[in-house]
Scaffold this active site. Structure first.
Site, PDB file in Angstrom:
ATOM      1  N   ASN A   1     -19.681   1.134  21.700  1.00 23.53           N
ATOM      2  CA  ASN A   1     -19.477  -0.297  21.454  1.00 23.53           C
ATOM      3  C   ASN A   1     -17.999  -0.701  21.398  1.00 23.53           C
ATOM      4  O   ASN A   1     -17.677  -1.837  21.054  1.00 23.53           O
ATOM      5  CB  ASN A   1     -20.138  -0.706  20.134  1.00 23.53           C
ATOM      6  CG  ASN A   1     -21.639  -0.559  20.171  1.00 23.53           C
ATOM      7  OD1 ASN A   1     -22.276  -0.873  21.186  1.00 23.53           O
ATOM      8  ND2 ASN A   1     -22.220  -0.057  19.091  1.00 23.53           N
TER       9      ASN A   1
ATOM     10  N   GLY B   1       0.794  -1.220   0.000  1.00 28.12           N
ATOM     11  CA  GLY B   1       0.000   0.000   0.000  1.00 28.12           C
ATOM     12  C   GLY B   1       0.827   1.271   0.000  1.00 28.12           C
ATOM     13  O   GLY B   1       1.825   1.397  -0.730  1.00 28.12           O
ATOM     14  N   ILE B   2       0.428   2.222   0.825  1.00 24.86           N
ATOM     15  CA  ILE B   2       1.089   3.520   0.873  1.00 24.86           C
ATOM     16  C   ILE B   2       2.544   3.370   1.317  1.00 24.86           C
ATOM     17  O   ILE B   2       3.439   4.029   0.779  1.00 24.86           O
ATOM     18  CB  ILE B   2       0.316   4.473   1.810  1.00 24.86           C
ATOM     19  CG1 ILE B   2      -1.040   4.842   1.175  1.00 24.86           C
ATOM     20  CG2 ILE B   2       1.123   5.726   2.108  1.00 24.86           C
ATOM     21  CD1 ILE B   2      -1.946   5.647   2.083  1.00 24.86           C
TER      22      ILE B   2
ATOM     23  N   TYR C   1      -9.058   5.988  16.084  1.00 25.49           N
ATOM     24  CA  TYR C   1      -8.197   6.294  14.938  1.00 25.49           C
ATOM     25  C   TYR C   1      -7.978   7.804  14.793  1.00 25.49           C
ATOM     26  O   TYR C   1      -6.844   8.270  14.623  1.00 25.49           O
ATOM     27  CB  TYR C   1      -8.824   5.719  13.673  1.00 25.49           C
ATOM     28  CG  TYR C   1      -8.015   5.914  12.411  1.00 25.49           C
ATOM     29  CD1 TYR C   1      -6.896   5.124  12.147  1.00 25.49           C
ATOM     30  CD2 TYR C   1      -8.379   6.878  11.476  1.00 25.49           C
ATOM     31  CE1 TYR C   1      -6.164   5.287  10.982  1.00 25.49           C
ATOM     32  CE2 TYR C   1      -7.644   7.055  10.309  1.00 25.49           C
ATOM     33  CZ  TYR C   1      -6.542   6.262  10.068  1.00 25.49           C
ATOM     34  OH  TYR C   1      -5.810   6.430   8.919  1.00 25.49           O
TER      35      TYR C   1
ATOM     36  N   ALA D   1       3.272   3.120   9.531  1.00 31.95           N
ATOM     37  CA  ALA D   1       2.507   1.984  10.057  1.00 31.95           C
ATOM     38  C   ALA D   1       1.289   2.462  10.833  1.00 31.95           C
ATOM     39  O   ALA D   1       1.367   3.396  11.631  1.00 31.95           O
ATOM     40  CB  ALA D   1       3.400   1.130  10.955  1.00 31.95           C
TER      41      ALA D   1
ATOM     42  N   THR E   1      -6.667   2.077  -1.865  1.00 34.88           N
ATOM     43  CA  THR E   1      -5.816   1.003  -1.350  1.00 34.88           C
ATOM     44  C   THR E   1      -6.687  -0.212  -1.078  1.00 34.88           C
ATOM     45  O   THR E   1      -7.927  -0.165  -1.183  1.00 34.88           O
ATOM     46  CB  THR E   1      -5.123   1.420  -0.040  1.00 34.88           C
ATOM     47  OG1 THR E   1      -6.118   1.640   0.965  1.00 34.88           O
ATOM     48  CG2 THR E   1      -4.293   2.683  -0.233  1.00 34.88           C
TER      49      THR E   1
ATOM     50  N   ASP F   1       8.246  -3.814   8.806  1.00 32.90           N
ATOM     51  CA  ASP F   1       6.849  -4.238   8.939  1.00 32.90           C
ATOM     52  C   ASP F   1       6.803  -5.413   9.911  1.00 32.90           C
ATOM     53  O   ASP F   1       7.838  -5.914  10.354  1.00 32.90           O
ATOM     54  CB  ASP F   1       6.241  -4.613   7.589  1.00 32.90           C
ATOM     55  CG  ASP F   1       4.767  -4.209   7.500  1.00 32.90           C
ATOM     56  OD1 ASP F   1       4.040  -4.400   8.516  1.00 32.90           O
ATOM     57  OD2 ASP F   1       4.332  -3.709   6.453  1.00 32.90           O
TER      58      ASP F   1
ATOM     59  N   LEU G   1     -18.097   4.659  19.813  1.00 28.81           N
ATOM     60  CA  LEU G   1     -17.468   4.642  21.133  1.00 28.81           C
ATOM     61  C   LEU G   1     -18.254   3.802  22.136  1.00 28.81           C
ATOM     62  O   LEU G   1     -17.666   3.102  22.968  1.00 28.81           O
ATOM     63  CB  LEU G   1     -17.298   6.071  21.652  1.00 28.81           C
ATOM     64  CG  LEU G   1     -16.483   6.213  22.938  1.00 28.81           C
ATOM     65  CD1 LEU G   1     -15.068   5.699  22.747  1.00 28.81           C
ATOM     66  CD2 LEU G   1     -16.481   7.652  23.417  1.00 28.81           C
TER      67      LEU G   1
END
Length: 450
Positions: A302, A224-225, A356, A292, A391, A244, A300
């Site tokens: 849940n 990906g990126i 996130y 990464a 992606t 990674d 929130l």
């Protein structure tokens, strides 16, 4: 993943159909290809005064077709809207504007040129940071450039982009590097951005390989990126270390072999990850890219502990711990370039992504907070905030949300990993120490956030 609407809108039959229905008509963006002779592949129009004059001897390195908006400027022929060529790039120096009446110069420069742009044009406005000016009226006038530039960026269409660069006194000699990025297809998915350039002693010695001789580490590099970033840094001359998780070892080793790089299989959230990383690096790094990251989305109410903690541990705590260890343990060279991959979710927020968004906002805050102290060693640190990038991860988003992400920006489409990679590669250049403590969005001027 293929964007079927973009494929339709750019086909011969589709162009007629979407036009007849009055639907949005995105343009397939031009992106950088190796072997280009100039950053601008077409005619460049220059206007304004003092700052752009610093390019009087160097505009030929940007384009082989230069024109001035007025006679007697830059020793260039005057561009004629009736007979001149279509324009690929516009550069207007607004740094001398000091009264509200002066803002009409923007209209007089851009209005005729806008009718004669090629597809995927790139526009840049230069100014002085308003906070650096003692005269309130001059500061107000320079601040007005931000509203003008963001608005015009939304009017361009044709895959066009526009940025505003505020240039500190003493930073004029760093303009070429910035313009090589923002006037070229390397910034295809960057638009409506406002950036400040500060004085920086470092220089790029060879524009064909601006990262030659520099050592770079990219985390989350197997796909990906992250993989695109590693490929682009290597293309520009850097020796790359690719990190990674152990589960991605096969892909990591294959990419490292192709790039002539060095794989590091490591879980960055492990307690001893900083020590392991220091041991794996034979020499200090010149470039560090924290790419990464993971998502574990839930509202929130849940969200359990594991979903919250895992995202914060990998996305925010690990970059902090690793960078501190490299700084304290001699793993980062003086004049290094640090890039944190954030997200527009960290700016605008997103339902179901409190963990996130918090982690990505934290990275932006980290760049701003760390910049002053790192400047003592000539180290720059910046955040790159991608928007919707095509992606494997975004391919799993439900159709309606995926289409909204693609269309809710001024360019009417998603970006690709190369767009993020080109931005990182520019910020990794020696001269890009002129930029630090800032966040640069790669989002096609998304309607989400500021």
């Amino acid at each position: 993943m293929s964007d079927r609407y973009l494929d339709l809108a750019t086909s011969t039959v589709g162009q007629r159909l979407v036009g007849a229905l009055g639907l949005p008509t995105p343009v397939r963006l031009e992106r950088w290809q190796s072997g280009r002779m100039h950053p601008v592949d077409g005619a460049l129009l220059l206007g304004g005064a003092s700052l752009a004059a610093s390019l009087a001897d160097g505009w030929q390195r940007l384009s082989d077709q230069g024109f001035a908006s007025e006679a007697g400027r830059f020793d260039l022929p005057v561009w004629d809207p009736e007979q001149g060529p279509a324009l690929k790039a516009l550069l207007f120096d607004a740094s001398a504007l000091s009264r509200s009446e002066d803002l009409d110069q923007l209209r007089r420069f851009f209005q005729p040129a806008l009718r004669h742009l090629t597809q995927c044009p790139h526009l840049v406005i230069l100014g002085r940071p308003p906070e650096s000016l003692a005269d309130p009226m001059a500061a107000s006038t320079q601040a007005a450039l931000e509203g003008f530039s963001r608005s015009l960026a939304k009017e361009l269409g044709q895959g066009g982009t526009l940025q505003l660069l505020y240039v500190d006194a003493g930073a004029e000699d760093q303009l070429e590097g910035a313009l090589r990025f923002f006037l070229s297809p390397k910034s295809a998915y960057v638009s409506g951005q406002v950036l400040r350039l500060r004085a920086c002693a470092a220089r790029v010695a060879d524009w064909t390989r601006p990262l030659a001789g520099r050592r770079a580490l990219v985390t989350g590099a197997s796909r990906g990126i992250g993989a695109a970033i590693a490929e682009t840094l290597a293309r520009d001359g850097a020796e790359v270390w690719l990190l990674d998780v152990p589960q991605a070892s096969d892909a990591l080793q294959a990419l490292a072999a192709r790039l002539g790089g060095h794989p590091i299989a490591l879980d960055i959230s492990a307690a001893d990850a900083p020590q392991q990383l220091l041991q794996a690096l034979p020499q200090p790094l010149d470039i560090l890219v924290h790419n990464a990251g993971i998502t574990r989305d839930k509202t929130l109410k849940n969200m359990d502990d594991s979903l919250w903690n895992s995202v914060l541990a990998i996305n925010l705590q690990a970059p902090l711990r690793l960078t501190e260890a490299l700084l304290d343990g001699g793993g980062l060279a003086d004049h290094a370039r640090l890039v944190l991959i954030a997200s527009i979710s960290g700016i605008a927020g997103n339902a179901g992504q409190t963990n996130y968004a918090a982690s990505k906002a934290g990275l932006i805050g980290l760049a701003r907070a760390w910049a002053p102290s790192l400047a003592n060693r000539g180290i720059s640190i910046n955040a790159v905030a991608p928007g919707f990038i095509e992606t494997a991860m975004t391919a799993t988003i439900p159709f309606a949300l995926r289409e909204a992400g693609r269309r809710m920006n001024s360019l009417g489409q998603g970006g690709v990993p190369q767009d993020v990679a080109e931005t990182v590669a520019w910020l990794a250049q020696p001269g890009s120490g002129a930029v630090s403590g800032q966040v640069l969005r790669v989002c096609g001027q998304s309607l989400l956030g500021a």
